[in-house]
Design a protein around this motif. Structure first.
Motif, mmCIF file in Angstrom:
data_model
loop_
_atom_site.group_PDB
_atom_site.id
_atom_site.type_symbol
_atom_site.label_atom_id
_atom_site.label_comp_id
_atom_site.label_asym_id
_atom_site.label_seq_id
_atom_site.Cartn_x
_atom_site.Cartn_y
_atom_site.Cartn_z
ATOM 1 N N THR A 294 0.819 -1.212 0.000
ATOM 2 C CA THR A 294 0.000 0.000 0.000
ATOM 3 C C THR A 294 0.853 1.263 0.000
ATOM 4 O O THR A 294 0.726 2.111 -0.893
ATOM 5 C CB THR A 294 -0.939 0.012 1.215
ATOM 6 N N ASN A 295 1.751 1.378 0.975
ATOM 7 C CA ASN A 295 2.506 2.636 1.036
ATOM 8 C C ASN A 295 3.657 2.671 0.039
ATOM 9 O O ASN A 295 4.237 3.732 -0.203
ATOM 10 C CB ASN A 295 2.983 2.935 2.467
ATOM 11 N N GLY A 296 3.979 1.512 -0.572
ATOM 12 C CA GLY A 296 4.967 1.498 -1.651
ATOM 13 C C GLY A 296 4.334 1.525 -3.025
ATOM 14 O O GLY A 296 5.041 1.518 -4.034
ATOM 15 N N GLU A 297 2.995 1.585 -3.054
ATOM 16 C CA GLU A 297 2.241 1.585 -4.308
ATOM 17 C C GLU A 297 2.735 0.503 -5.272
ATOM 18 O O GLU A 297 3.007 0.737 -6.447
ATOM 19 C CB GLU A 297 2.257 2.960 -4.962
ATOM 20 N N LYS A 298 2.821 -0.716 -4.747
ATOM 21 C CA LYS A 298 3.222 -1.865 -5.554
ATOM 22 C C LYS A 298 1.975 -2.499 -6.171
ATOM 23 O O LYS A 298 0.862 -2.288 -5.721
ATOM 24 C CB LYS A 298 3.971 -2.872 -4.684
ATOM 25 N N SER A 299 2.202 -3.293 -7.198
ATOM 26 C CA SER A 299 1.081 -3.882 -7.932
ATOM 27 C C SER A 299 1.271 -5.383 -8.093
ATOM 28 O O SER A 299 2.401 -5.881 -8.214
ATOM 29 C CB SER A 299 0.954 -3.264 -9.332
ATOM 30 N N TYR A 300 0.152 -6.095 -8.089
ATOM 31 C CA TYR A 300 0.137 -7.527 -8.417
ATOM 32 C C TYR A 300 -0.768 -7.720 -9.623
ATOM 33 O O TYR A 300 -1.906 -7.239 -9.645
ATOM 34 C CB TYR A 300 -0.389 -8.362 -7.240
ATOM 35 N N PHE A 301 -0.266 -8.431 -10.631
ATOM 36 C CA PHE A 301 -1.046 -8.727 -11.828
ATOM 37 C C PHE A 301 -1.147 -10.236 -12.007
ATOM 38 O O PHE A 301 -0.139 -10.942 -11.983
ATOM 39 C CB PHE A 301 -0.399 -8.151 -13.096
ATOM 40 N N GLY A 302 -2.361 -10.721 -12.204
ATOM 41 C CA GLY A 302 -2.528 -12.057 -12.742
ATOM 42 C C GLY A 302 -2.478 -11.978 -14.255
ATOM 43 O O GLY A 302 -2.925 -10.998 -14.856
ATOM 44 N N SER A 303 -1.893 -13.001 -14.875
ATOM 45 C CA SER A 303 -1.804 -13.015 -16.338
ATOM 46 C C SER A 303 -2.001 -14.444 -16.798
ATOM 47 O O SER A 303 -1.228 -15.336 -16.428
ATOM 48 C CB SER A 303 -0.449 -12.475 -16.805
ATOM 49 N N PHE A 304 -3.040 -14.676 -17.609
ATOM 50 C CA PHE A 304 -3.401 -16.034 -17.990
ATOM 51 C C PHE A 304 -3.185 -16.256 -19.470
ATOM 52 O O PHE A 304 -3.834 -15.620 -20.308
ATOM 53 C CB PHE A 304 -4.862 -16.301 -17.621
ATOM 54 N N TRP A 305 -2.272 -17.167 -19.776
ATOM 55 C CA TRP A 305 -2.029 -17.623 -21.137
ATOM 56 C C TRP A 305 -1.794 -16.427 -22.057
ATOM 57 O O TRP A 305 -0.932 -15.592 -21.786
ATOM 58 C CB TRP A 305 -3.200 -18.462 -21.620
ATOM 59 N N GLY A 306 -2.530 -16.298 -23.148
ATOM 60 C CA GLY A 306 -2.382 -15.188 -24.072
ATOM 61 C C GLY A 306 -3.487 -15.268 -25.105
ATOM 62 O O GLY A 306 -4.167 -16.296 -25.230
ATOM 63 N N ASN A 307 -3.691 -14.196 -25.859
ATOM 64 C CA ASN A 307 -4.750 -14.218 -26.868
ATOM 65 C C ASN A 307 -4.167 -14.471 -28.267
ATOM 66 O O ASN A 307 -2.961 -14.676 -28.430
ATOM 67 C CB ASN A 307 -5.574 -12.927 -26.810
ATOM 68 N N TYR A 308 -5.042 -14.465 -29.236
ATOM 69 C CA TYR A 308 -4.646 -14.773 -30.621
ATOM 70 C C TYR A 308 -3.555 -13.820 -31.103
ATOM 71 O O TYR A 308 -2.563 -14.240 -31.724
ATOM 72 C CB TYR A 308 -5.885 -14.674 -31.508
ATOM 73 N N ASP A 309 -3.715 -12.522 -30.803
ATOM 74 C CA ASP A 309 -2.720 -11.553 -31.251
ATOM 75 C C ASP A 309 -1.383 -11.766 -30.543
ATOM 76 O O ASP A 309 -0.318 -11.618 -31.164
ATOM 77 C CB ASP A 309 -3.220 -10.132 -30.999
ATOM 78 N N ASP A 310 -1.427 -12.094 -29.242
ATOM 79 C CA ASP A 310 -0.184 -12.383 -28.528
ATOM 80 C C ASP A 310 0.556 -13.544 -29.192
ATOM 81 O O ASP A 310 1.776 -13.493 -29.394
ATOM 82 C CB ASP A 310 -0.470 -12.759 -27.065
#
Length: 356
Positions: A294-310
């Motif tokens: 919170t006070n470091g303004e860090k982020s967590y991202f989930g990322s699943f597989w990829g799409n056709y363009d990826d």
């Protein structure tokens, strides 16, 4: 006509190799004669029952979602504008959305709430033939190495960390003077370090793994530094980072294992305004330290597989000669032995079933 297939009849049971009829195809499907299928840790998890928290699956199941092969037949309603012909070398985009939800309309069929995944219900590539909706095959460019054992892994092992690294780049966490860690150098991580170099904008790339052999592969694939995390505390890992990079922290972490301990380590070494992206599925939960995030303004991202363009972008990078592959060809007859080795973590890179 009959074909050979390795099929799952129950959790915690070996796959059964059987002769079964070649599947019929629908009017908008193509029949792919499978040339190669990558073996993924999620295939082991399917057998272990990891995915029962989602939709229950009805046996028998033919796993295998990393597929390259040639078109053997084309459904009668496949439009000519698709540009597909019998004999075309293709890879299979394994995520099939319902085509109607917001995620599908955005092109992200891999996160469709009503979608299907090849090998997780619809028949997959642990078989000599598989039916595929025509929209989900991509013709292999003429400039791309046509060996199917290097093409097949691109559809997951090569695709999933690519999308995860794109998220870190889009969040502004890469670039000169920054450090990006790729944690877990298995099938995904061996590609992940390459994307860290290709997309990193000059960032310092550090590989984390628990074996010298996998760290050597990461260095060969472009990591500037390598840290063996086996048995080490976050404090000790920070000490090594400082010795190697001059900093105890990382601005970006791509976790290709996502075991609970690896996610905890990534959270502990993350710098202020840093981002942690998880593309692995080894654990069951994520526990993040609230105050530092919170006070470091860090982020967590989930990322699943990829799409056709990826996937199309990954194929283009491979066609330009910018991606290295580490594959071990295996046979369908040895599928259970190789799944067991994969579950133990003994496979370096990707084991790929190659068909005659």
């Amino acid at each position: 006509m009959l074909m050979r297939a390795a099929r799952m009849y129950g959790y915690h049971e070996p796959l059964r190799i059987e002769e079964i009829p070649v599947p019929d195809i629908g009017a908008t499907d193509v029949l792919v004669k499978v040339a190669a299928t990558g073996m993924c840790r999620s295939d082991c998890q399917l057998i272990e029952g990891y995915f029962t928290q989602g939709a229950p699956l009805a046996a028998p199941i033919t796993p295998g979602h990393e597929v390259a092969g040639r078109i053997a037949a084309i459904g009668g309603e496949v439009p000519g504008t698709a540009g597909l012909s019998e004999g075309d070398l293709v890879v299979v985009n394994p995520n099939w959305g319902d085509g109607t939800c917001r995620q599908c309309r955005e092109g992200n069929e891999q996160i469709c709430g009503n979608g299907q995944m090849a090998g997780f219900g619809p028949p997959g590539g642990f078989a000599e033939y598989m039916p595929v909706p025509y929209r989900h095959v991509i013709k292999v460019p003429d400039t791309l190495d046509p060996r199917p054992e290097t093409l097949a892994p691109l559809t997951d092992a090569g695709l999933t960390p690519y999308r995860g690294m794109k998220k870190l780049r889009a969040a502004g966490k890469l670039g000169a003077g920054r450090t990006v860690v790729v944690n877990g150098i298995g099938g995904l991580g061996s590609y992940g370090v390459q994307y860290a170099r290709l997309l990193g904008g000059g960032a310092t790339v550090v590989a984390f793994a628990r074996s010298a052999e996998k760290l050597a592969l990461a260095t060969e694939n472009g990591a500037h530094h390598a840290v063996n995390t086996r048995g080490k505390t976050a404090e000790q890992v920070g000490d090594e980072l400082e010795q190697l990079t001059g900093r105890r922290e990382a601005d970006a972490v791509l976790d290709c294992a996502a075991a609970e301990e690896s996610l905890a380590l990534g959270a502990q070494i993350l710098a202020r305004e840093g981002a942690l992206t998880s593309v692995g599925l080894m654990g069951q939960k994520v526990v993040l330290p609230l105050l530092p995030f919170t006070n470091g303004e860090k982020s967590y991202f989930g990322s699943f597989w990829g799409n056709y363009d990826d996937l199309s972008e990954v194929l283009a990078l491979a066609a330009a000669g910018l991606i290295k592959h580490t594959v071990t060809p295996v046979t369908l007859d040895d599928v259970n032995d190789n799944l067991a080795a994969l579950a133990r973590g003994d496979i370096v890179g990707r084991a790929v079933i190659v068909f005659d």
